[in-house]
Each structure stands twice: as C-alpha cells, then as structure tokens.
Design a protein around this motif. Structure first.
Motif, PDB file in Angstrom:
ATOM      1  N   ASN A  78       0.836  -1.192   0.000  1.00 34.62           N
ATOM      2  CA  ASN A  78       0.000   0.000   0.000  1.00 34.62           C
ATOM      3  C   ASN A  78       0.875   1.248   0.000  1.00 34.62           C
ATOM      4  O   ASN A  78       2.088   1.167   0.205  1.00 34.62           O
ATOM      5  CB  ASN A  78      -0.966  -0.012   1.191  1.00 34.62           C
ATOM      6  CG  ASN A  78      -0.245   0.005   2.531  1.00 34.62           C
ATOM      7  OD1 ASN A  78       0.411   0.989   2.890  1.00 34.62           O
ATOM      8  ND2 ASN A  78      -0.346  -1.093   3.283  1.00 34.62           N
ATOM      9  N   LYS A  79       0.255   2.408  -0.193  1.00 31.26           N
ATOM     10  CA  LYS A  79       1.018   3.651  -0.385  1.00 31.26           C
ATOM     11  C   LYS A  79       1.722   4.108   0.883  1.00 31.26           C
ATOM     12  O   LYS A  79       2.580   4.995   0.836  1.00 31.26           O
ATOM     13  CB  LYS A  79       0.095   4.758  -0.911  1.00 31.26           C
ATOM     14  CG  LYS A  79      -0.605   4.418  -2.224  1.00 31.26           C
ATOM     15  CD  LYS A  79       0.373   4.113  -3.337  1.00 31.26           C
ATOM     16  CE  LYS A  79      -0.356   3.840  -4.638  1.00 31.26           C
ATOM     17  NZ  LYS A  79       0.539   3.480  -5.745  1.00 31.26           N
TER      18      LYS A  79
ATOM     19  N   THR B  51       3.324   1.871   2.875  1.00 30.88           N
ATOM     20  CA  THR B  51       4.361   0.886   3.183  1.00 30.88           C
ATOM     21  C   THR B  51       5.694   1.592   3.400  1.00 30.88           C
ATOM     22  O   THR B  51       6.084   2.460   2.613  1.00 30.88           O
ATOM     23  CB  THR B  51       4.495  -0.128   2.027  1.00 30.88           C
ATOM     24  OG1 THR B  51       3.265  -0.846   1.896  1.00 30.88           O
ATOM     25  CG2 THR B  51       5.619  -1.119   2.288  1.00 30.88           C
TER      26      THR B  51
ATOM     27  N   GLU C 159       5.627  -3.675  -6.755  1.00 36.37           N
ATOM     28  CA  GLU C 159       4.182  -3.876  -6.712  1.00 36.37           C
ATOM     29  C   GLU C 159       3.744  -5.265  -7.161  1.00 36.37           C
ATOM     30  O   GLU C 159       2.555  -5.600  -7.078  1.00 36.37           O
ATOM     31  CB  GLU C 159       3.494  -2.804  -7.567  1.00 36.37           C
ATOM     32  CG  GLU C 159       3.695  -1.399  -7.026  1.00 36.37           C
ATOM     33  CD  GLU C 159       3.046  -0.310  -7.872  1.00 36.37           C
ATOM     34  OE1 GLU C 159       2.811   0.784  -7.334  1.00 36.37           O
ATOM     35  OE2 GLU C 159       2.780  -0.572  -9.059  1.00 36.37           O
TER      36      GLU C 159
END
Length: 317
Positions: free
Chosen positions: A2-3, A5, A227
């Motif tokens: 997720n952003k 992390t 990702e």
C-alpha cells in the motif's frame, strides 16, 4: 503493497536511487526513508543493523554502490570489490535478520561473461570469464545476486535482483576521470562546443556496441518489481536494442549541437565488444521501457545545463 508501506531506498541520492524516489513519490508512496553516507555508513555492519532495528522498514531497495567507468575500475580494484561487497552484504544480511520480506537488489549487466552469446540471457550468469576491466565490481554484484537467490531459495522471501543495462540521466556522474561513456561524452561535446567547436577525442575504435536505458525507465521497473511478486530471482532491465559507440557519439553531438570533428584514439581499450540484454523475461510479465535514446539524451542534457555549476564544483564523483 500500500502507499504507506515503509520503504528504505539505499543510495537515494545517487542517479538510480533518486530516480526511484521520484517514481515512488509520483505514484503516491509517502513513507520513504533515505540516509546519506554521512548519516549511515553502509560499509559498517553494526550501523546498518542498528538502522534496521530503529527504522523497521518493510521493503528495502538497494541502489547503493561504489560505481565508475573503465579508468576508475582499473585504478581502484580493491575498493570496487570490497566496498561493494560490504555495502550489499550488510544490507542483504541485515534485511534477512530483521525479518524484511521484500528486497530489491540492483546490479549491472557487467555480471555476465565477456564473450557470452548475444543478447545476454539471465541463465548465462557464471558460464565464462568476465571482462577484466570491471571484473572487481562485477564479482561483487554477482555475490549480491547469489545472496538474494539463496535467501529466496532457503527462506522463501521475496528477494529479487534487477540487472540494468548502461543507465544515464539526471544526477549522473559527469566527472571525466570516473564517469561512464555516455555522460563523459556529453560533457566532452558540451565543453568542445563552448571552446569554438573544437575537436573531440574519444577512447577506442568506436566499434563496440552498447545498450542504454534512461534512468527514469529503470525506476519504473523497480516500482513494477515492488508492486508485483516476480516469479524468478534475476531479471534483466533494458531496451533490448543497442548501437555502436560511434553512433552514440554522433547522437550526443547532434543533441548538443557540436560542429567539430570526432577523433578516435585506437590505442585506448574498447572494453567488452558487445553487451545487449535479453529483456524478454520482463516483457513476458508486463514491463517494457518507454524513453527513446535521443529523447533521453535530450532530457539528460537539459538537466546537465540546469545543474552545470554544481557539477563543476563537486564533480559528482
């Protein structure tokens, strides 16, 4: 992933690391860590261990290395071997011991044998002897690849190695004593242009073939690896296309607008005759480069002109 992390980018001030940071920020990642070499000496095992314990990153991207061209590798073989091994060993082993599940190790196409079949496939690793002019750096990087492979095999962690072809772009090293071929040429042609378009002398015959990848494209490949869970331990990152050094010189000369002659010093070494990457494995899982060579050189020259005073002062070496 997720952003938020927590991602540690080792070597975040260098050409590759800074490009990775830019790419991550542009995609909305907000919890990024970076330490300068003054703040954290990656050659110091205890310092790296304490850093991991304090910061507890969830992902590590290793873009830290001691790098240079043929001249620098020839003159400082011990430093290129030992310091690179110290840096990567501390980062890789420290990440494993800290329980970090995802590690992206960045290397170089010089890990492949000098006379390996072209284009270079990942499976050619360790099948023959290396190019002598940069074997010290190559051997260090090979040990990093194998360390990540071993952790992946033994502990089933997502440790992956990405091997880029020759990179260039913003924040490159333009010091003529230690830089790679493309930034060295760019600076030589620029200075010759200012010097009434004087002639430019370049090393070797100009016949070797090289592949070049714009560093922001490399950063996109790193984000792709971040990702996604890549199924294998080693991937080539490049364009899959190469040109002769003479063609490269002509392209840079055209971008800069230099009108003098190009002279070739055949008494200087050429290095490996050809280094073209087989990038089919990355293409098969969904990633390809996007920046054409001349466009990338134009962007690099624009950055060079904007930052030339700082480049002259510190040489980025």
């Amino acid at each position: 992933m997720n952003k938020n992390t927590k991602i540690y980018i080792a070597g975040h001030k260098g050409m590759v690391g800074s490009a990775v940071c830019r790419a991550l920020v542009s995609k909305g990642y907000s919890n990024l860590i970076g330490k300068t070499s003054v703040e954290l000496d990656l050659r110091n095992q205890q310092a790296v261990t304490e850093f991991y314990k304090k910061e507890q990153p969830e992902v590590v991207i290793d873009a830290a290395a001691k790098v240079g061209g043929i001249l620098a590798n020839n003159d400082y073989p011990y430093q290129f071997l030992m310091e690179n091994m110290q840096i990567q060993n501390n980062l890789i082993d420290g990440a494993y011991k800290a329980g970090i599940e995802k590690f992206i190790f960045l290397g170089s196409s010089c890990i492949y044998p000098k006379f390996a079949p072209q284009p270079l496939k990942e499976e050619y690793l360790l099948t023959d002897s290396l190019e002598p002019t940069n074997e010290w750096y190559a051997i260090a990087k090979i040990t990093g690849v194998k360390a990540c492979q071993a952790i992946r095999k033994q502990y089933n962690k997502d440790f992956v190695s990405l091997m880029p072809t020759n990179l260039y772009g913003s924040f490159d090293n333009f010091d003529l004593q230690s830089s790679h071929v493309l930034p060295a040429m760019l600076r030589k042609f620029h200075e010759a242009k200012l010097n009434n378009h004087s002639d430019v002398t370049l090393w070797g015959s100009g016949k070797p073939m090289r592949e070049f990848l714009y560093v922001d494209d490399m950063a996109e490949a790193v984000v792709y690896a971040l990702e996604n869970n890549l199924p294998e331990y080693l991937y080539n990152i490049g364009t899959g296309e190469d040109i002769t050094i003479k063609e490269l010189a002509a392209t840079i000369q055209r971008v800069i607008g230099h009108q003098g002659k190009i002279l070739w010093d055949a008494g200087k070494p050429d290095g490996t005759p050809r280094k073209l990457m087989d990038v089919s494995k990355m293409a098969a899982i969904g990633w390809e480069y996007s920046t054409a060579l001349e466009d990338g050189i134009q962007k690099t020259y624009e950055w060079f002109l904007e930052n030339i005073e700082n480049i002259k002062e510190v040489k980025l070496s």
